[in-house]
Design a protein around this motif. Structure first.
Motif, PDB file in Angstrom:
ATOM      1  N   MET A 143       0.845  -1.194   0.000  1.00 40.60           N
ATOM      2  CA  MET A 143       0.000   0.000   0.000  1.00 40.60           C
ATOM      3  C   MET A 143       0.876   1.238   0.000  1.00 40.60           C
ATOM      4  SD  MET A 143      -3.040   1.026   2.648  1.00 40.60           S
ATOM      5  CE  MET A 143      -3.984   2.516   2.385  1.00 40.60           C
ATOM      6  N   ARG A 144       0.560   2.145  -0.886  1.00 42.60           N
ATOM      7  CA  ARG A 144       1.399   3.337  -1.034  1.00 42.60           C
ATOM      8  C   ARG A 144       1.189   4.296   0.131  1.00 42.60           C
ATOM      9  NH1 ARG A 144       1.654   7.190  -6.427  1.00 42.60           N
ATOM     10  NH2 ARG A 144       3.440   8.436  -5.737  1.00 42.60           N
ATOM     11  N   LYS A 145       2.285   4.786   0.664  1.00 46.13           N
ATOM     12  CA  LYS A 145       2.225   5.686   1.803  1.00 46.13           C
ATOM     13  C   LYS A 145       1.670   7.039   1.394  1.00 46.13           C
ATOM     14  CE  LYS A 145       5.171   7.894   5.262  1.00 46.13           C
ATOM     15  NZ  LYS A 145       6.577   8.090   5.697  1.00 46.13           N
ATOM     16  N   GLN A 146       0.735   7.520   2.213  1.00 41.29           N
ATOM     17  CA  GLN A 146       0.150   8.830   1.945  1.00 41.29           C
ATOM     18  C   GLN A 146       1.177   9.922   2.245  1.00 41.29           C
ATOM     19  OE1 GLN A 146      -2.659   8.171  -0.010  1.00 41.29           O
ATOM     20  NE2 GLN A 146      -3.442   9.956   1.057  1.00 41.29           N
ATOM     21  N   PRO A 147       1.295  10.904   1.351  1.00 38.74           N
ATOM     22  CA  PRO A 147       2.253  11.986   1.619  1.00 38.74           C
ATOM     23  C   PRO A 147       1.823  12.826   2.819  1.00 38.74           C
ATOM     24  CG  PRO A 147       0.902  12.493  -0.304  1.00 38.74           C
ATOM     25  CD  PRO A 147       0.602  11.080   0.066  1.00 38.74           C
ATOM     26  N   SER A 148       2.789  13.233   3.608  1.00 38.99           N
ATOM     27  CA  SER A 148       2.500  14.078   4.768  1.00 38.99           C
ATOM     28  C   SER A 148       2.225  15.511   4.333  1.00 38.99           C
ATOM     29  CB  SER A 148       3.690  14.055   5.731  1.00 38.99           C
ATOM     30  OG  SER A 148       4.810  14.685   5.122  1.00 38.99           O
ATOM     31  N   LYS A 149       1.764  16.306   5.278  1.00 37.95           N
ATOM     32  CA  LYS A 149       1.524  17.719   4.991  1.00 37.95           C
ATOM     33  C   LYS A 149       2.822  18.393   4.563  1.00 37.95           C
ATOM     34  CE  LYS A 149       1.248  20.621   8.369  1.00 37.95           C
ATOM     35  NZ  LYS A 149       0.793  21.350   9.581  1.00 37.95           N
ATOM     36  N   GLU A 150       3.926  18.011   5.221  1.00 35.94           N
ATOM     37  CA  GLU A 150       5.223  18.596   4.870  1.00 35.94           C
ATOM     38  C   GLU A 150       5.663  18.176   3.469  1.00 35.94           C
ATOM     39  OE1 GLU A 150       4.541  17.135   7.731  1.00 35.94           O
ATOM     40  OE2 GLU A 150       4.607  18.889   9.076  1.00 35.94           O
ATOM     41  N   ASP A 151       5.356  16.919   3.100  1.00 33.73           N
ATOM     42  CA  ASP A 151       5.677  16.465   1.744  1.00 33.73           C
ATOM     43  C   ASP A 151       4.946  17.300   0.707  1.00 33.73           C
ATOM     44  OD1 ASP A 151       7.311  14.431   2.680  1.00 33.73           O
ATOM     45  OD2 ASP A 151       5.685  12.956   2.731  1.00 33.73           O
ATOM     46  N   LEU A 152       3.669  17.570   0.975  1.00 27.59           N
ATOM     47  CA  LEU A 152       2.869  18.372   0.048  1.00 27.59           C
ATOM     48  C   LEU A 152       3.377  19.804  -0.014  1.00 27.59           C
ATOM     49  CD1 LEU A 152      -0.695  17.048   0.940  1.00 27.59           C
ATOM     50  CD2 LEU A 152       0.659  16.532  -1.106  1.00 27.59           C
ATOM     51  N   LEU A 153       3.754  20.322   1.147  1.00 27.10           N
ATOM     52  CA  LEU A 153       4.309  21.674   1.192  1.00 27.10           C
ATOM     53  C   LEU A 153       5.589  21.762   0.365  1.00 27.10           C
ATOM     54  CD1 LEU A 153       3.837  22.635   4.943  1.00 27.10           C
ATOM     55  CD2 LEU A 153       2.907  23.888   3.005  1.00 27.10           C
ATOM     56  N   LYS A 154       6.441  20.744   0.537  1.00 28.89           N
ATOM     57  CA  LYS A 154       7.706  20.737  -0.185  1.00 28.89           C
ATOM     58  C   LYS A 154       7.486  20.661  -1.696  1.00 28.89           C
ATOM     59  CE  LYS A 154      11.905  18.807  -1.522  1.00 28.89           C
ATOM     60  NZ  LYS A 154      12.380  17.698  -2.362  1.00 28.89           N
ATOM     61  N   GLU A 155       6.538  19.812  -2.121  1.00 31.73           N
ATOM     62  CA  GLU A 155       6.259  19.681  -3.544  1.00 31.73           C
ATOM     63  C   GLU A 155       5.677  20.963  -4.110  1.00 31.73           C
ATOM     64  OE1 GLU A 155       7.140  17.347  -5.763  1.00 31.73           O
ATOM     65  OE2 GLU A 155       8.293  16.687  -4.023  1.00 31.73           O
ATOM     66  N   SER A 156       4.801  21.601  -3.335  1.00 31.95           N
ATOM     67  CA  SER A 156       4.222  22.861  -3.796  1.00 31.95           C
ATOM     68  C   SER A 156       5.294  23.937  -3.890  1.00 31.95           C
ATOM     69  CB  SER A 156       3.116  23.310  -2.845  1.00 31.95           C
ATOM     70  OG  SER A 156       2.570  24.531  -3.267  1.00 31.95           O
TER      71      SER A 156
END
Length: 363
Positions: free
Chosen positions: A1-14
């Motif tokens: 199962m693929r790990k859900q990205p954290s809020k920080e991961d999303l922030l970093k990608e944005s």
């Protein structure tokens, strides 16, 4: 199962996506400073002549002109200045002419008058071209990375990261003339001026997670702590100044390095640019003294210059945001910031080049 990205991961990608778009919308020409001037010297200049150019013009690099080919033939930086001095110092003290890099630390002592005269004579009589030829080096291989001034900044940054350089030579495609040299710190300053405004224009089109009272700049440096710890180097204050710069250039390959005491506590930062003080006063004996002694000397010297009181940022914390740290890096004289824990132990050192890698390179 693929790990859900954290809020920080999303922030970093944005953050990365927005930054990439901003850099793609900007060109090297946009980043060129009005005062960006190129200093050029002929290969026939002596080593001492080149040293003086650095000291008198307060510059970070010079380009070499090859009069035979009527073209530029390489770039000479603080790193090269240190390599030249360490090698010639080694030649007069240990009579070791073979190879540029010395693998083992040297046992150093005070220069005799004869050795000092020999060292200065070498600096005055050996030309840049001769010195490179002596050690089988090619000026063409001295990191002269070129880009057209209309190239977008994102492509230029990727080139800088992949080529592992800190500067790029900007040329006019039509005339083939060099219009300037852009360093990582110039791009950083340009980003500080324009990126926040750019982000405010596009943030309204982001997902709800990004539409907060604060924006992508909420991303804290703690998100990158594991990556930064991988390049966390220190040197003890009892090693020689020669060994400090040797490690900077050949071992750690970093712009600066924190110095620690016997309790592993931070006592100061030594930067490649600090070597200019040795050249300026011709105090080559200090190479045999301790890093702690050199730090005392640097504090005394830098207190004489107002610029060091202005560019006085030295530290950062892991709970600071990327935006805050970028702004502090711009006003750091060394282009480096140190993170300490409560016991003044070094957690990591952040260089301008690290920030480029963290924010622009893929995972």
């Amino acid at each position: 199962m693929r790990k859900q990205p954290s809020k920080e991961d999303l922030l970093k990608e944005s953050y990365k996506d927005s930054l990439t778009c901003f850099l793609k919308a900007s060109s090297l020409y946009d980043c060129l400073s009005i005062n960006n001037m190129v200093t050029v010297v002929d290969q026939s200049f002596s080593l001492l002549d080149v040293f003086r150019v650095f000291l008198e013009n307060h510059i970070d690099e010079v380009l070499f002109w090859n009069s035979d080919a009527a073209n530029y033939d390489g770039v000479f930086t603080h790193t090269d200045l240190i390599k030249v001095t360490l090698k010639q110092y080694n030649v007069v003290t240990h009579h070791q002419n073979r190879g540029l890099e010395i693998e083992e630390p040297l046992v150093l002592g005070k220069l005799t008058q004869e050795q000092f005269i020999k060292l200065m004579t070498d600096f005055k009589t050996i030309t840049i071209k001769q010195w490179y030829n002596m050690y089988g080096l090619d000026l063409h291989q001295s990191n002269l990375i070129k880009s057209d001034m209309n190239e977008n900044l994102n492509d230029a940054c990727i080139k800088i990261i992949r080529q592992k350089v800190t500067r790029i030579v900007v040329i006019d495609k039509e005339s083939r003339m060099i219009t300037g040299i852009i360093q990582q710190k110039d791009i950083l300053a340009f980003m500080v001026k324009g990126f926040s405004q750019y982000f405010n224009l596009v943030v309204g089109h982001r997902s709800k997670i990004m539409q907060r009272e604060t924006d992508q700049h909420d991303l804290e440096m703690s998100y990158f702590i594991e990556q930064l710890r991988q390049v966390n180097y220190t040197v003890p204050e009892q090693i020689t100044v020669y060994d400090v710069f040797h490690r900077l250039i050949y071992v750690h390959k970093r712009a600066s390095v924190p110095v620690v005491n016997e309790q592993n506590q931070y006592v100061g930062l030594i930067d490649r640019r600090d070597f200019l003080f040795i050249i300026k006063y011709q105090i080559f004996d200090i190479l045999s003294q301790t890093a702690g002694t050199f730090l005392d000397f640097l504090r005394q010297e830098k207190s004489k210059y107002p610029i060091y009181q202005i560019l006085n940022q030295e530290f950062f914390t892991m709970n600071q945001t990327v935006k805050e740290v970028v702004e502090n890096l711009v006003v750091s004289s060394s282009g480096s910031l140190v993170c300490l824990n409560q016991n003044r132990n070094v957690v990591c050192t952040l260089h301008t080049s690290d920030l480029f890698t963290l924010c622009l390179e893929g995972d």
